[in-house]
Scaffold this motif. Structure first.
Motif, PDB file in Angstrom:
ATOM      1  N   GLY A 148     -16.629  28.728  17.155  1.00  0.00           N
ATOM      2  CA  GLY A 148     -16.504  30.146  17.508  1.00  0.00           C
ATOM      3  C   GLY A 148     -17.135  31.090  16.677  1.00  0.00           C
ATOM      4  O   GLY A 148     -16.880  30.825  15.203  1.00  0.00           O
ATOM      5  N   GLY A 149     -17.664  31.966  17.010  1.00  0.00           N
ATOM      6  CA  GLY A 149     -18.329  33.185  15.978  1.00  0.00           C
ATOM      7  C   GLY A 149     -18.202  34.519  16.722  1.00  0.00           C
ATOM      8  O   GLY A 149     -17.131  34.709  17.323  1.00  0.00           O
ATOM      9  N   LYS A 150     -18.961  35.504  16.362  1.00  0.00           N
ATOM     10  CA  LYS A 150     -18.649  36.865  16.715  1.00  0.00           C
ATOM     11  C   LYS A 150     -18.556  36.810  18.356  1.00  0.00           C
ATOM     12  O   LYS A 150     -19.558  36.465  19.099  1.00  0.00           O
ATOM     13  N   GLY A 151     -17.768  37.422  19.015  1.00  0.00           N
ATOM     14  CA  GLY A 151     -17.546  37.512  20.175  1.00  0.00           C
ATOM     15  C   GLY A 151     -16.904  36.457  21.061  1.00  0.00           C
ATOM     16  O   GLY A 151     -16.807  36.374  22.488  1.00  0.00           O
ATOM     17  N   SER A 152     -16.236  35.430  20.409  1.00  0.00           N
ATOM     18  CA  SER A 152     -15.394  34.210  21.080  1.00  0.00           C
ATOM     19  C   SER A 152     -14.541  34.786  21.890  1.00  0.00           C
ATOM     20  O   SER A 152     -13.826  33.797  22.714  1.00  0.00           O
ATOM     21  N   GLY A 153     -13.938  35.909  21.467  1.00  0.00           N
ATOM     22  CA  GLY A 153     -12.679  36.245  21.768  1.00  0.00           C
ATOM     23  C   GLY A 153     -11.299  35.658  20.841  1.00  0.00           C
ATOM     24  O   GLY A 153     -10.622  36.485  20.537  1.00  0.00           O
TER      25      GLY A 153
END
Length: 354
Positions: free
Chosen positions: A248-253
């Motif tokens: 996960g990175g930016k915007g994964s939740g």
């Protein structure tokens, strides 16, 4: 979902640390601190309840897999209402006697607002107890128009990920109002979506009350973050049977939840500007997580913690070396609904735990 170092220490998985005795004490202390109110919020002027005690209560509530409706009588919808739909339409809702939410997080909001007795069906992601016996209108994550229309809904609540679009069109062509909402991928989206659901159902005051409750619960959870602790946490989305291994990175939740729990998203910190990136050994080492966060089914799909550390790169991270893995049930972790404050309670404890 848009979907070399030290030998490992012997360690029990962080996601299963609380025994019955600890849980009983925690419930008593937390209930005392919050005056018996729902959600475990500490009363004004009292010291924050320790994170471990809050997490124990939250874990029990999630294990019960139920929602906690607002106190008092169910709200009486004031209709008709015309609201903006996220697909660019204006939708008029005249009848909320048969509500059909096509998203688990949205369904939780409807039930918590006190309108659960009006819900006539469910999406596969609505896994909480109150909804489990309702007719299922999705196959995998695709909506069946015939299944929906057979339940004679008077309003359908969906999000922009709900599909296929042909099915949504068939439902609308049959004269059923369909209100489409933006997906919730950040903590602040919880209250935004609650407001929109409540407005669409003609109960805006109930939406305000629920948002007030959730804001206090989240603030109380964040008050338990230990000073000076900023662990790096990597969210891994895995489905071993399908060979899906994502970081996960930016915007994964999960990045929003990790930040709310007082930690650092390791994927974001290593420069990942997309929600998910295929896992590589180099990427994992660059992320350098102290803790790995996963969905329970994802962890199970790779053979638990022992199977996880066999994946290239995992054992070379501080989290892999120490077997520091936190898992939460799939239908709760990224639901961004009324039970999200419980998720924050658990993450504050387990991400910062020794």
């Amino acid at each position: 979902m848009r979907v070399p170092g030290r030998p490992p220490r012997a360690r029990r998985p962080l996601s299963r640390r609380h025994g019955p005795a600890v849980l009983g004490v925690a419930i008593a202390l937390l209930t005392s601190a919050c005056g018996g109110g729902a959600g475990g919020s500490a009363s004004a002027g009292t010291a924050p309840v320790p994170a471990g005690e809050r997490a124990a209560v939250a874990a029990q509530r999630l294990a019960e897999n139920t929602v906690v409706p607002l106190e008092g009588d169910p709200p009486a919808p004031e209709l008709p209402v015309t609201v903006d739909s996220s697909d660019g339409r204006k939708v008029t809702v005249e009848d909320t006697s048969r509500i059909l939410p096509l998203n688990g997080g949205i369904a939780e909001i409807v039930f918590t607002l006190g309108l659960g007795d009006r819900v006539v069906g469910r999406d596969v992601t609505a896994t909480f107890e109150e909804a489990k016996d309702l007719p299922l209108v999705t196959r995998a994550h695709d909506v069946g128009a015939e299944s929906v229309l057979s339940l004679h809904p008077t309003v359908v609540l969906a999000d922009t990920d709900t599909g296929p679009s042909e099915a949504i069109g068939q439902i609308r062509d049959a004269g059923v109002p369909v209100v489409v909402l933006d997906p919730a991928t950040r903590l602040q989206d919880v209250t935004t979506r609650t407001t929109r659901v409540a407005e669409a159902l003609g109960v805006p005051s109930a939406g305000e009350a629920l948002n007030t409750r959730m804001r206090k619960e989240i603030a109380d959870a964040r008050a338990s973050v230990p000073e000076g602790s900023r662990p790096r946490v990597a969210f891994l989305y895995m489905r071993g049977s399908a060979a899906v291994y994502l970081l996960g990175g930016k915007g994964s939740g999960a990045d929003s939840l990790i930040e709310a729990a007082g930690a650092v998203d390791a994927g974001v910190g290593s420069g990942l500007d997309k929600p998910f990136t295929p896992i590589t050994s180099e990427g994992l080492v660059a992320a350098g997580p102290d803790v790995i966060l996963m969905m329970t089914k994802g962890l199970d799909s790779v053979g638990g913690i022992e199977g996880l550390v066999e994946i290239p790169g995992i054992a070379q991270t501080p989290a892999g070396m120490d077997r520091r893995v936190v898992d939460l049930e799939d239908g709760v972790l990224l639901s961004f609904g009324p039970r999200t404050p419980l998720v924050i309670d658990i993450l504050v404890d387990r991400l910062h735990g020794a």
